[in-house]
Motif scaffolding. Structure first.
Motif, PDB file in Angstrom:
ATOM      1  N   ALA A  97       0.838  -1.202   0.000  1.00  0.00           N
ATOM      2  CA  ALA A  97       0.000   0.000   0.000  1.00  0.00           C
ATOM      3  C   ALA A  97       0.873   1.253   0.000  1.00  0.00           C
ATOM      4  N   ALA A  98       1.956   1.199   0.774  1.00  0.00           N
ATOM      5  CA  ALA A  98       2.876   2.339   0.788  1.00  0.00           C
ATOM      6  C   ALA A  98       3.475   2.527  -0.597  1.00  0.00           C
ATOM      7  N   GLY A  99       3.766   1.413  -1.255  1.00  0.00           N
ATOM      8  CA  GLY A  99       4.322   1.487  -2.608  1.00  0.00           C
ATOM      9  C   GLY A  99       3.361   2.158  -3.567  1.00  0.00           C
ATOM     10  N   LEU A 100       2.093   1.780  -3.481  1.00  0.00           N
ATOM     11  CA  LEU A 100       1.100   2.402  -4.371  1.00  0.00           C
ATOM     12  C   LEU A 100       0.984   3.895  -4.073  1.00  0.00           C
ATOM     13  N   SER A 101       1.014   4.247  -2.807  1.00  0.00           N
ATOM     14  CA  SER A 101       0.952   5.665  -2.469  1.00  0.00           C
ATOM     15  C   SER A 101       2.187   6.386  -3.003  1.00  0.00           C
ATOM     16  N   PHE A 102       3.307   5.692  -2.933  1.00  0.00           N
ATOM     17  CA  PHE A 102       4.557   6.297  -3.390  1.00  0.00           C
ATOM     18  C   PHE A 102       4.479   6.670  -4.875  1.00  0.00           C
ATOM     19  N   ILE A 103       3.900   5.779  -5.688  1.00  0.00           N
ATOM     20  CA  ILE A 103       3.836   6.107  -7.112  1.00  0.00           C
ATOM     21  C   ILE A 103       2.596   6.931  -7.443  1.00  0.00           C
ATOM     22  N   GLY A 104       1.859   7.345  -6.423  1.00  0.00           N
ATOM     23  CA  GLY A 104       0.795   8.321  -6.672  1.00  0.00           C
ATOM     24  C   GLY A 104      -0.582   7.716  -6.865  1.00  0.00           C
ATOM     25  N   ILE A 105      -0.706   6.399  -6.701  1.00  0.00           N
ATOM     26  CA  ILE A 105      -1.996   5.759  -6.925  1.00  0.00           C
ATOM     27  C   ILE A 105      -2.772   5.646  -5.613  1.00  0.00           C
ATOM     28  N   GLY A 106      -2.056   5.654  -4.492  1.00  0.00           N
ATOM     29  CA  GLY A 106      -2.709   5.421  -3.205  1.00  0.00           C
ATOM     30  C   GLY A 106      -3.148   6.693  -2.506  1.00  0.00           C
ATOM     31  N   ALA A 107      -2.805   6.774  -1.212  1.00  0.00           N
ATOM     32  CA  ALA A 107      -3.254   7.902  -0.396  1.00  0.00           C
ATOM     33  C   ALA A 107      -2.814   9.228  -1.001  1.00  0.00           C
ATOM     34  N   GLN A 108      -3.668  10.220  -0.860  1.00  0.00           N
ATOM     35  CA  GLN A 108      -3.371  11.549  -1.393  1.00  0.00           C
ATOM     36  C   GLN A 108      -3.202  12.529  -0.247  1.00  0.00           C
ATOM     37  N   PRO A 109      -2.336  13.504  -0.423  1.00  0.00           N
ATOM     38  CA  PRO A 109      -2.168  14.518   0.600  1.00  0.00           C
ATOM     39  C   PRO A 109      -3.474  15.276   0.833  1.00  0.00           C
ATOM     40  N   PRO A 110      -3.745  15.800   1.984  1.00  0.00           N
ATOM     41  CA  PRO A 110      -2.815  15.813   3.109  1.00  0.00           C
ATOM     42  C   PRO A 110      -2.854  14.567   3.979  1.00  0.00           C
ATOM     43  N   THR A 111      -3.472  13.476   3.519  1.00  0.00           N
ATOM     44  CA  THR A 111      -3.476  12.260   4.327  1.00  0.00           C
ATOM     45  C   THR A 111      -2.056  11.906   4.751  1.00  0.00           C
ATOM     46  N   PRO A 112      -1.827  11.744   6.056  1.00  0.00           N
ATOM     47  CA  PRO A 112      -0.451  11.481   6.495  1.00  0.00           C
ATOM     48  C   PRO A 112      -0.089  10.001   6.357  1.00  0.00           C
ATOM     49  N   GLU A 113      -0.306   9.446   5.193  1.00  0.00           N
ATOM     50  CA  GLU A 113       0.069   8.045   4.990  1.00  0.00           C
ATOM     51  C   GLU A 113       1.564   8.012   4.709  1.00  0.00           C
ATOM     52  N   TRP A 114       2.248   7.008   5.267  1.00  0.00           N
ATOM     53  CA  TRP A 114       3.710   7.008   5.210  1.00  0.00           C
ATOM     54  C   TRP A 114       4.255   6.955   3.781  1.00  0.00           C
ATOM     55  N   GLY A 115       3.662   6.101   2.952  1.00  0.00           N
ATOM     56  CA  GLY A 115       4.159   5.988   1.573  1.00  0.00           C
ATOM     57  C   GLY A 115       4.011   7.302   0.827  1.00  0.00           C
ATOM     58  N   ALA A 116       2.876   7.952   1.022  1.00  0.00           N
ATOM     59  CA  ALA A 116       2.652   9.239   0.368  1.00  0.00           C
ATOM     60  C   ALA A 116       3.643  10.283   0.890  1.00  0.00           C
ATOM     61  N   MET A 117       3.980  10.169   2.163  1.00  0.00           N
ATOM     62  CA  MET A 117       4.935  11.128   2.727  1.00  0.00           C
ATOM     63  C   MET A 117       6.330  10.918   2.146  1.00  0.00           C
ATOM     64  N   VAL A 118       6.708   9.644   1.946  1.00  0.00           N
ATOM     65  CA  VAL A 118       8.010   9.381   1.312  1.00  0.00           C
ATOM     66  C   VAL A 118       7.993   9.941  -0.108  1.00  0.00           C
ATOM     67  N   SER A 119       6.879   9.738  -0.777  1.00  0.00           N
ATOM     68  CA  SER A 119       6.751  10.208  -2.147  1.00  0.00           C
ATOM     69  C   SER A 119       6.948  11.719  -2.215  1.00  0.00           C
ATOM     70  N   LEU A 120       6.324  12.422  -1.307  1.00  0.00           N
ATOM     71  CA  LEU A 120       6.492  13.873  -1.244  1.00  0.00           C
ATOM     72  C   LEU A 120       7.932  14.230  -0.902  1.00  0.00           C
ATOM     73  N   GLY A 121       8.482  13.536   0.087  1.00  0.00           N
ATOM     74  CA  GLY A 121       9.821  13.845   0.550  1.00  0.00           C
ATOM     75  C   GLY A 121      10.884  13.616  -0.511  1.00  0.00           C
ATOM     76  N   ARG A 122      10.590  12.685  -1.416  1.00  0.00           N
ATOM     77  CA  ARG A 122      11.528  12.405  -2.499  1.00  0.00           C
ATOM     78  C   ARG A 122      11.846  13.676  -3.275  1.00  0.00           C
TER      79      ARG A 122
END
Lengths: 304, 336, 540
Positions: free
Chosen positions: A238-263
């Motif tokens: 799930a974190a992976g999907l968020s990382f590539i933009g398919i999963g959780a969307q900001p401002p949801t503090p999901e960890w994968g999405a946060m890594v994606s942003l931080g990248r």
């Protein structure tokens, strides 16, 4: 012998072909589990994470930041006493967001595996018990799912359904169930021949009742082991999907999405991606150790 | 059943699976609210322009017609055209798949080369400290989010220390070795160009390491389990009882027998690693199908997504088929 | 017949100033001085040759002039193909290129161009009137790419080759910016296209990654998703006026930081699509120039004017008063300027003084006037997944509107899903941020596409704004040739759409494409896809 019969899902690394332990083993297993050091460490971390998730509003110094409060003037500050994990591009406290993130990651992990089990277990039971064309159809469908790495299929399904954590969860569950289905089918196939089932048949118990009352409960041990082993991987996926933009969307503090942003802010503002990534690692690590411990304890035939 | 017939039978069985896969992805791609025609037509497109594109790609045909057309193309190796770029998906896949395959093969090479000895060592030293450490690493490696690991290693090794390039497959300014196989390492060797070989390897190493850790851990754990199981079996105990030295027992009897079941796992991890490329290729600007799939997914360009899905599916099945065949070579007792 | 006045229209576009200013440029010795948008450098320093690398997050999927159209694609097209006129330099001046000149009838309907007799394609055949007619007819026939520019304006059969060197276009309706549109007609070699035709596709499959143009560059490497190399043609028919690069490579790199580091180390010469933070870091680096060029792109939030709370003018005004514009500029790292209305301040005739400022009290007042929505409501802000600044805009807006009792859901969506929603006001998002680039520096290009009722439902017409008064004004603007009169008309349009808060007018980005100091001759051009122009770029 062919490899296809051995196709199993990612989490189930060493479980292939494991037999069912009669129910009485469970209690003995739990005792064994308590002596398993790594498993207990995993359990402790998980309990800690659950506590963090529940008490997030009390732990997080800036709870509003988790839901998207904006403090532009505080943006991109490094770790300090007031912001232990630094702040992100909009000035939100990364620590608070990581704390709240525990809620999402744990919930998603459970939901994916739970949904997958909910779909896979009954289908596997039906398939194993009735055999014949039902079995053929269900098994061919699982074949299709198992010919492709889950993440690729989830990417397609998730993209089609539209980005979002809920959709990503559903997409993952839809790629996850065949593992449970196969596992239970194998178990049921073996149990069907056993005397207590034969006995139930003789006394005229309806077949659905036999499946759900007599057979399914006996497959629960390996299913439980698989659930505990899979949750970590589900969180990871799930974190992976968020990382590539398919999963959780900001401002949801999901960890994968946060890594994606931080990248986007690497390498100078490294803390934005680093801490949520560590959190993912910790959670997955804990579930994997728990899963290993459960397997060792409940499923003595599998070693590893 | 003979080996030849087995092979043919397995290939035949591939057909319904691939058809199923195409039906699955096709359904996924057609129930979406997205309007790819509108996206392709651009920001200021008139409704007629959108309609032109819809017509051109048969998006107005009944679903069943669209599907049959797709299958008909697939038989000829035609994966259809991307609606956004108008590229032939088969061309795109052909130009990108070698990059992904080279990366995955390199990662799997690392995973096997390190994972197998570690697994054996771990089993030999069961429950002693080398085993404990190896197991801890294994459980850590499968727990690391690969995309995060990519970023962190990129930060540390490329950005800060400058040991390896930040990404890409080859320096932009230089022309890669002549395209014969699509694998830069092999192509440069064929051309006898050592500089090109080292340059390619230098670019390959970081993404390969990142992708290798999960399969490495899985292979190590599987092999450990298999070695322990074989060591517990009668013939090993017999050999030991006969006084054969422990090391030679392991080499002669245990390894071969333990390696056979582990092969299945290596085949499976190969497929997962192929899937893992969708998470790391973009980080390294690696021009493979993983990045391609993500780009297409984000833009809902479904022909490429279906292309990647079908291609990866076929690759996965073929690899497992290869594993089955290897079984036969390693263990003549196996009947198909 | 008289000359078109179009040339002067964009003269208000100001030049660039380097962020680090003059001093550092001088310190770099032989390096370029960045003054007012032009690189002034001793000619000796510029050398022939070298290959410049331009790193961009954007791919160049399809360069067929009849099909592909966006910033990066247009940059490629402009180097491979020639057009009758080109937009040149910081003021986007219209310069005759394939044409030697043109005439236009009083009523702006008949446009006649004479062609340069020296112009040849790569196979030596002349770039003649037939080729021009073929190219525009092919574009309109395929009905993709920039075909919308001619929708309702030019029928394909009304493009006529009078003789080898003369082309005449008779428009359905007066269209003052027609000369600008001509910069988008890339002239193809009909013989080359026909030779590569498959199943009557008019060369579409081939032209995806091949050029049939007469331009100063040719394609030498084509690796989709990775890199594209363009090589200077030493035999270019127009010749080369100044030292120039041997070629350039468009390299696809997604990560901002990767590009930044490569630029710092000198691996690449240009980096596009950097985060504001990375641009700020670079502006303090030796060896790198971060130009600050006002663009004519605007960044606004489209509000659904037909359905939901934003259909209420008071709600729209309240939102416009509530937005924290300063925070937005801050988030953009200073690489943006406030806009007063729908036009960039860099464009001639744009309103300059912002009417709406952040004022929560005023916002509350406006909202209170709404009968239906005064009590607060839930509303969606839909942005495109992956677009950082749009996401940040949404979060800033959500934070502000919560003070009005308005709960904003910030929803990320893939482009394809989002654009599918625009067609119908019922499904159009309540709030949708969008960058609108310009294909030519003329108020019509932006205002028509946003506020004319015939545009409702396109991306740029996502507001679904319908106002007969505005329609009439826009139509009048198109048929008016006199520049002052046009500006007056467009001022009226701007005042109406600002007063009615049709959109939330946020900012106009400051274009900053950082480049290495050894690059000479880089001039930003505000027209989409017009810079960099490697014909005039060389390396020290």
């Amino acid at each position: 012998m062919s490899a296809e019969a051995n196709v199993i899902t990612e989490g189930e690394v060493v479980l292939a072909g494991a037999g069912a332990g009669p129910r009485g083993n469970t209690r003995r297993g739990l005792r064994r589990f308590r002596r398993n050091r790594l498993g207990m460490v995993g359990l402790a971390i998980i309990l800690f994470l659950i506590a963090v998730a529940i008490f997030a509003p009390l732990i997080a110094p800036y709870p509003d930041d988790a839901t998207g409060a904006v403090h532009v003037t505080d943006a991109l500050q490094g770790p300090s006493w007031s912001h232990p994990f630094g702040t992100d591009d909009l000035g939100a406290d990364v620590f608070s967001r990581v704390v709240f993130g525990a809620r999402y990651s744990l919930a998603v992990g459970l939901a994916v595996v739970g949904l997958a089990a909910l779909i896979g277990v009954p289908l596997g039971a039906l398939s194993g018990y009735f055999g014949g064309w039902i079995n053929q159809i269900i098994m061919r469908i699982t074949d299709i799912f198992l010919t492709i790495p889950g993440i690729v299929l989830a990417l397609a399904i998730g993209a089609a359904m539209g980005a979002g954590l809920l959709n990503a969860t559903i997409a993952l569950a839809l790629t996850w169930w065949p593992g449970f289905c196969r596992l239970v089918q194998g178990q049921v196939l073996a149990l069907r021949q056993q005397t207590f089932v034969e006995a139930a048949k003789v006394v005229g118990t309806p077949e659905t009742r036999i499946v759900f009352r007599h057979i399914l409960p006996n497959t629960m041990t390996p299913v439980l082991v698989k659930i505990s082993m899979d949750i970590g991987f589900a969180i990871l996926s799930a974190a992976g999907l968020s990382f590539i933009g398919i999963g959780a969307q900001p401002p949801t503090p999901e960890w994968g999405a946060m890594v994606s942003l931080g990248r986007l802010y690497m390498p100078d503002w490294w803390w934005i991606a680093t801490f949520p990534g560590l959190a993912i690692f910790l959670a997955v690590f804990a579930f994997n150790m728990l899963g290993d411990g459960m397997r060792d304890a409940l499923d003595p035939r599998a070693q590893g | 059943m003979g080996r030849g017939r087995f092979l043919i039978w397995r290939l035949v069985l591939l057909i319904p699976t691939v058809i199923g896969l195409t039906i699955l992805t096709f359904i996924i791609s057609r129930v979406v609210p997205a309007d790819p025609a509108k996206l392709a037509a651009g920001p200021r497109a008139t409704p007629e322009m959108v309609e032109t594109i819809r017509e051109k790609y048969g998006l107005n045909d009944p679903l069943i017609t669209q599907y049959v057309d797709y299958l008909r193309g697939l038989v000829r190796g035609d994966f259809g055209d991307s609606i956004l770029t108008q590229h032939k998906v088969s061309d795109d896949l052909a130009s990108r798949f070698p990059a992904t395959l080279e990366l995955v093969l390199a990662a799997m090479f690392l995973a096997v080369a390190i994972g197998v000895p570690l697994g054996v060592l771990s089993a030999i030293y069961q429950n002693r400290w080398p085993d404990q450490i190896a197991r801890l690493f294994a459980v850590s490696f499968v727990s690391i989010p690969v995309f995060w690991f990519a970023i962190i290693l990129q930060l540390a090794l490329a950005s800060r220390l400058g040991l390896v390039p930040l990404g890409r497959r080859y320096p932009t300014r230089d022309t890669p070795p002549d395209d014969r196989t699509g694998f830069f390492l092999i192509d440069s060797l064929l051309a006898g160009d050592w500089h090109a070989f080292l340059t390619s390897a230098h670019h390959l190493i970081l993404p390969a390491i990142v992708l290798s850790i999960a399969p490495l851990a899985i292979i190590m754990r599987t092999l450990r389990g298999d070695v322990l199981e074989v060591m517990g079996q009668d013939f090993v105990r017999t050999a030991r009882a006969k006084g054969l030295a422990s090391r030679s027992v392991i080499r002669r009897h245990v390894l071969k027998n333990a390696f056979i079941p582990s092969l299945t796992m290596i085949g499976l991890t190969f497929g997962w690693t192929l899937g893992g490329t969708v998470l790391v290729e973009a980080v390294f600007d690696w021009p493979g199908i993983g990045k391609y799939a993500v780009d297409a997914a984000v833009r809902l360009d479904f022909q490429p997504i279906m292309g990647v899905t079908v291609l990866v599916g076929i690759a996965f099945v073929l690899i497992n088929l290869l594993v089955d065949l290897l079984y036969g070579f390693l263990d003549p007792r196996i009947e198909y | 017949m008289k000359r078109s006045p179009e040339n002067g229209l964009a003269n208000q576009l100001t030049g660039s100033t380097s962020r680090r200013g003059l001093l550092k440029g001088t310190a770099a010795g032989a390096g370029a001085l960045a003054i007012g948008g032009t690189q002034i450098a001793p000619r000796i320093a510029a050398q022939e040759g070298g290959v410049a690398i331009f790193a961009s997050a954007v791919d160049i999927p399809n360069i067929d002039p009849g099909v592909g159209h966006d910033g990066a694609i247009s940059v490629s097209q402009k180097h491979l193909y020639d057009t009758l006129y080109r937009h040149m330099g910081a003021s986007a001046e219209l310069v005759p290129w394939l044409a030697t000149g043109h005439t236009v009838s009083e009523d702006a309907t008949v446009w006649t161009f004479t062609l340069d007799p020296n112009a040849t394609f790569k196979d030596g055949s002349p770039v003649n009137a037939d080729a021009v007619v073929y190219s525009i007819q092919r574009l309109i026939g395929l009905n993709q790419g920039v075909a919308w520019m001619f929708d309702g304006i030019l029928e394909p059969e009304n493009a006529v080759a009078v003789d080898d060197q003369t082309v005449e276009f008779t428009l359905n309706t007066p269209f003052a910016p027609f000369l600008h549109a001509m910069t988008w007609i890339f002239v193809l070699n009909p013989a080359e296209v026909q030779a590569n035709e498959v199943d009557g596709d008019q060369g579409q499959a081939w032209l995806v990654g091949n050029s049939a143009g007469s331009g100063p560059f040719t394609i030498t490497r084509w690796e989709p998703g990775n890199l594209y190399e363009f090589t200077a043609d030493p035999d270019y028919w127009k010749g080369w006026e100044s030292p120039h690069v041997d070629g350039f490579i468009h390299q696809v790199s997604v990560e901002s930081s990767t590009k930044r580091i490569a630029l710092q180390s000198g691996d690449i010469q240009f980096a596009e699509w950097l985060s504001p933070q990375d641009k700020t870091v670079l502006s303090n680096q030796a060896g790198v120039v971060v130009p600050m060029d006002p663009s004519i792109t605007t960044y606004t939030i489209k509000l659904n004017n037909q359905v939901g709370p934003t259909a209420d003018i008071n709600v729209r005004r309240a939102i416009s008063w509530a937005f924290d514009y300063d925070a937005m500029i801050e988030v953009m790292g200073g690489f943006g300027t406030r806009i007063a209305g729908p036009l960039s301040p860099a464009l001639t005739g744009a309103r300059q003084e912002p009417f709406y400022q952040m004022d929560i009290e005023k916002a509350k007042e406006e909202l209170a006037k709404s009968e239906e929505w005064a009590g607060g409501f839930d509303i969606d802000f839909v942005y495109v997944t992956g677009l950082e600044e749009e996401r940040q805009t949404g979060l800033i807006l959500a934070d502000q509107l919560s003070q009005l009792g308005i709960n904003v859901n910030v929803v990320g969506m893939e482009w394809a899903n989002a654009v599918a929603l625009f067609a119908d006001p019922e499904t159009s998002p309540a709030m949708f941020p969008i960058y609108s680039g310009s294909d030519y520096p003329d108020a019509d290009n932006y205002l028509w596409q946003s506020f004319h009722s015939s545009s409702a439902g396109t991306w740029t017409g996502a507001s679904h704004y319908i106002n007969p008064e505005v329609d009439a004004l826009l139509e009048e603007g198109r048929s008016t040739i006199d520049e002052a009169a046009r500006i007056e008309i467009y001022n009226q349009v701007q005042d109406i759409v600002i007063d009615e808060a049709v959109e939330v007018y946020l900012s106009s980005p400051i274009e900053a494409v950082p480049y290495r100091e050894e690059v000479i001759g880089y001039v930003y051009s505000p027209v989409m896809g017009s810079s960099p122009w490697f014909y005039e770029i060389s390396l020290v």
